[in-house]
Design a protein around this motif. Structure first.
Motif, PDB file in Angstrom:
ATOM      1  N   PHE A  92      -4.314 -13.649  -2.861  1.00 33.78           N
ATOM      2  CA  PHE A  92      -3.466 -14.408  -1.960  1.00 33.78           C
ATOM      3  C   PHE A  92      -2.983 -13.469  -0.859  1.00 33.78           C
ATOM      4  N   ILE A  93      -3.156 -13.868   0.390  1.00 30.52           N
ATOM      5  CA  ILE A  93      -2.716 -13.077   1.536  1.00 30.52           C
ATOM      6  C   ILE A  93      -1.581 -13.835   2.197  1.00 30.52           C
ATOM      7  N   SER A  94      -0.488 -13.139   2.477  1.00 26.98           N
ATOM      8  CA  SER A  94       0.617 -13.763   3.209  1.00 26.98           C
ATOM      9  C   SER A  94       1.274 -12.723   4.093  1.00 26.98           C
ATOM     10  N   ASP A  95       1.957 -13.191   5.097  1.00 22.08           N
ATOM     11  CA  ASP A  95       2.681 -12.279   5.984  1.00 22.08           C
ATOM     12  C   ASP A  95       3.803 -11.564   5.238  1.00 22.08           C
ATOM     13  N   GLU A  96       4.361 -12.237   4.245  1.00 21.16           N
ATOM     14  CA  GLU A  96       5.496 -11.681   3.512  1.00 21.16           C
ATOM     15  C   GLU A  96       5.086 -10.585   2.535  1.00 21.16           C
ATOM     16  N   HIS A  97       3.935 -10.765   1.828  1.00 21.26           N
ATOM     17  CA  HIS A  97       3.576  -9.846   0.744  1.00 21.26           C
ATOM     18  C   HIS A  97       2.289  -9.074   0.973  1.00 21.26           C
ATOM     19  N   ASP A  98       1.688  -9.149   2.161  1.00 25.55           N
ATOM     20  CA  ASP A  98       0.388  -8.535   2.423  1.00 25.55           C
ATOM     21  C   ASP A  98      -0.620  -9.180   1.493  1.00 25.55           C
ATOM     22  N   ALA A  99      -0.965  -8.566   0.391  1.00 23.63           N
ATOM     23  CA  ALA A  99      -1.935  -9.142  -0.535  1.00 23.63           C
ATOM     24  C   ALA A  99      -1.434  -8.988  -1.961  1.00 23.63           C
ATOM     25  N   GLU A 100      -1.604 -10.050  -2.727  1.00 30.15           N
ATOM     26  CA  GLU A 100      -1.275 -10.011  -4.144  1.00 30.15           C
ATOM     27  C   GLU A 100      -2.249 -10.921  -4.865  1.00 30.15           C
ATOM     28  N   GLY A 101      -2.357 -10.741  -6.157  1.00 28.17           N
ATOM     29  CA  GLY A 101      -3.287 -11.546  -6.913  1.00 28.17           C
ATOM     30  C   GLY A 101      -3.047 -11.436  -8.400  1.00 28.17           C
ATOM     31  N   PHE A 102      -3.848 -12.183  -9.134  1.00 29.39           N
ATOM     32  CA  PHE A 102      -3.749 -12.109 -10.591  1.00 29.39           C
ATOM     33  C   PHE A 102      -5.139 -12.183 -11.186  1.00 29.39           C
ATOM     34  N   LEU A 103      -5.282 -11.640 -12.373  1.00 29.93           N
ATOM     35  CA  LEU A 103      -6.533 -11.727 -13.107  1.00 29.93           C
ATOM     36  C   LEU A 103      -6.595 -13.117 -13.728  1.00 29.93           C
ATOM     37  N   THR A 104      -7.681 -13.838 -13.497  1.00 31.58           N
ATOM     38  CA  THR A 104      -7.732 -15.239 -13.901  1.00 31.58           C
ATOM     39  C   THR A 104      -7.644 -15.437 -15.406  1.00 31.58           C
ATOM     40  N   HIS A 105      -8.002 -14.440 -16.204  1.00 25.40           N
ATOM     41  CA  HIS A 105      -7.900 -14.581 -17.658  1.00 25.40           C
ATOM     42  C   HIS A 105      -6.511 -14.213 -18.175  1.00 25.40           C
ATOM     43  N   ARG A 106      -5.660 -13.753 -17.260  1.00 27.67           N
ATOM     44  CA  ARG A 106      -4.311 -13.345 -17.658  1.00 27.67           C
ATOM     45  C   ARG A 106      -3.425 -13.367 -16.423  1.00 27.67           C
ATOM     46  N   GLU A 107      -2.719 -14.450 -16.195  1.00 32.49           N
ATOM     47  CA  GLU A 107      -1.998 -14.657 -14.946  1.00 32.49           C
ATOM     48  C   GLU A 107      -0.796 -13.739 -14.738  1.00 32.49           C
ATOM     49  N   ASN A 108      -0.305 -13.108 -15.775  1.00 33.09           N
ATOM     50  CA  ASN A 108       0.832 -12.197 -15.622  1.00 33.09           C
ATOM     51  C   ASN A 108       0.470 -10.847 -16.190  1.00 33.09           C
ATOM     52  N   PRO A 109       0.878  -9.788 -15.595  1.00 36.38           N
ATOM     53  CA  PRO A 109       1.647  -9.702 -14.362  1.00 36.38           C
ATOM     54  C   PRO A 109       0.741  -9.811 -13.141  1.00 36.38           C
ATOM     55  N   TRP A 110       1.362 -10.053 -12.016  1.00 33.18           N
ATOM     56  CA  TRP A 110       0.640 -10.111 -10.749  1.00 33.18           C
ATOM     57  C   TRP A 110       0.320  -8.697 -10.286  1.00 33.18           C
ATOM     58  N   TYR A 111      -0.787  -8.556  -9.574  1.00 36.92           N
ATOM     59  CA  TYR A 111      -1.193  -7.295  -8.953  1.00 36.92           C
ATOM     60  C   TYR A 111      -0.832  -7.349  -7.480  1.00 36.92           C
ATOM     61  N   VAL A 112      -0.260  -6.276  -6.975  1.00 38.24           N
ATOM     62  CA  VAL A 112       0.134  -6.179  -5.570  1.00 38.24           C
ATOM     63  C   VAL A 112      -0.627  -5.014  -4.948  1.00 38.24           C
ATOM     64  N   ARG A 113      -1.219  -5.266  -3.776  1.00 42.66           N
ATOM     65  CA  ARG A 113      -1.955  -4.202  -3.106  1.00 42.66           C
ATOM     66  C   ARG A 113      -0.968  -3.294  -2.390  1.00 42.66           C
ATOM     67  N   GLU A 114      -1.143  -1.997  -2.612  1.00 46.11           N
ATOM     68  CA  GLU A 114      -0.283  -1.011  -1.969  1.00 46.11           C
ATOM     69  C   GLU A 114      -0.581  -0.987  -0.479  1.00 46.11           C
ATOM     70  N   THR A 115       0.443  -0.867   0.321  1.00 42.63           N
ATOM     71  CA  THR A 115       0.256  -0.830   1.761  1.00 42.63           C
ATOM     72  C   THR A 115      -0.179   0.560   2.191  1.00 42.63           C
ATOM     73  N   GLY A 116      -0.869   0.626   3.304  1.00 42.17           N
ATOM     74  CA  GLY A 116      -1.273   1.913   3.857  1.00 42.17           C
ATOM     75  C   GLY A 116      -2.524   2.486   3.263  1.00 42.17           C
ATOM     76  N   TYR A 117      -3.286   1.722   2.483  1.00 47.64           N
ATOM     77  CA  TYR A 117      -4.499   2.237   1.864  1.00 47.64           C
ATOM     78  C   TYR A 117      -5.556   2.483   2.943  1.00 47.64           C
ATOM     79  N   ARG A 118      -6.239   3.601   2.869  1.00 48.61           N
ATOM     80  CA  ARG A 118      -7.263   3.963   3.851  1.00 48.61           C
ATOM     81  C   ARG A 118      -8.561   4.341   3.154  1.00 48.61           C
ATOM     82  N   GLY A 119      -8.947   3.605   2.098  1.00 46.66           N
ATOM     83  CA  GLY A 119     -10.095   3.960   1.302  1.00 46.66           C
ATOM     84  C   GLY A 119     -11.379   3.614   1.901  1.00 46.66           C
TER      85      GLY A 119
END
Length: 119
Positions: A92-119
């Protein structure tokens, strides 16, 4: 939020380090490689037998799990059996949270992408 009928996800939407409150971590690289750390396994034989989690290398492709938002599929060989295992990260991409998501086989906890990644 990503619109399922809108433009598809881009590499820049998913590349980066995704972290969860339980210590799980996904490092998703633009070249299609990934590294998983303490990620809950989707089933028997897909994680360490004592903990039900996986740590190790993986590959990824864009994919959509049925009835979920667009995301990526991460593939790896299960430590217990060597079988091919897959986890899906709905993104999920939003202006408020940048990017976050969940593993479909286990909805909690949510994963949040760290900002500033340059990989």
């Amino acid at each position: 939020m990503v619109d399922p009928d809108g433009p598809p996800l881009a590499v820049s939407d998913v590349a980066g380090v995704w972290s969860a409150a339980d210590g799980g971590r996904l490092t998703v690289r633009a070249d299609g490689s990934a590294e998983l750390k303490e990620v809950p396994a989707p089933g028997a034989g897909c994680g360490r037998t004592d903990a039900g989690v996986h740590t190790g290398p993986a590959t990824w492709v864009f994919d959509t799990f049925p009835d979920e938002s667009p995301g990526i599929r991460l593939d790896y060989h299960g430590a217990a059996t060597g079988a091919m295992c897959s986890v899906y990260l709905a993104v999920f991409i939003s202006d408020e949270h940048d990017a976050e998501g969940f593993l479909t086989h286990r909805e909690n906890p949510w994963y949040v992408r760290e900002t500033g990644y340059r990989g």
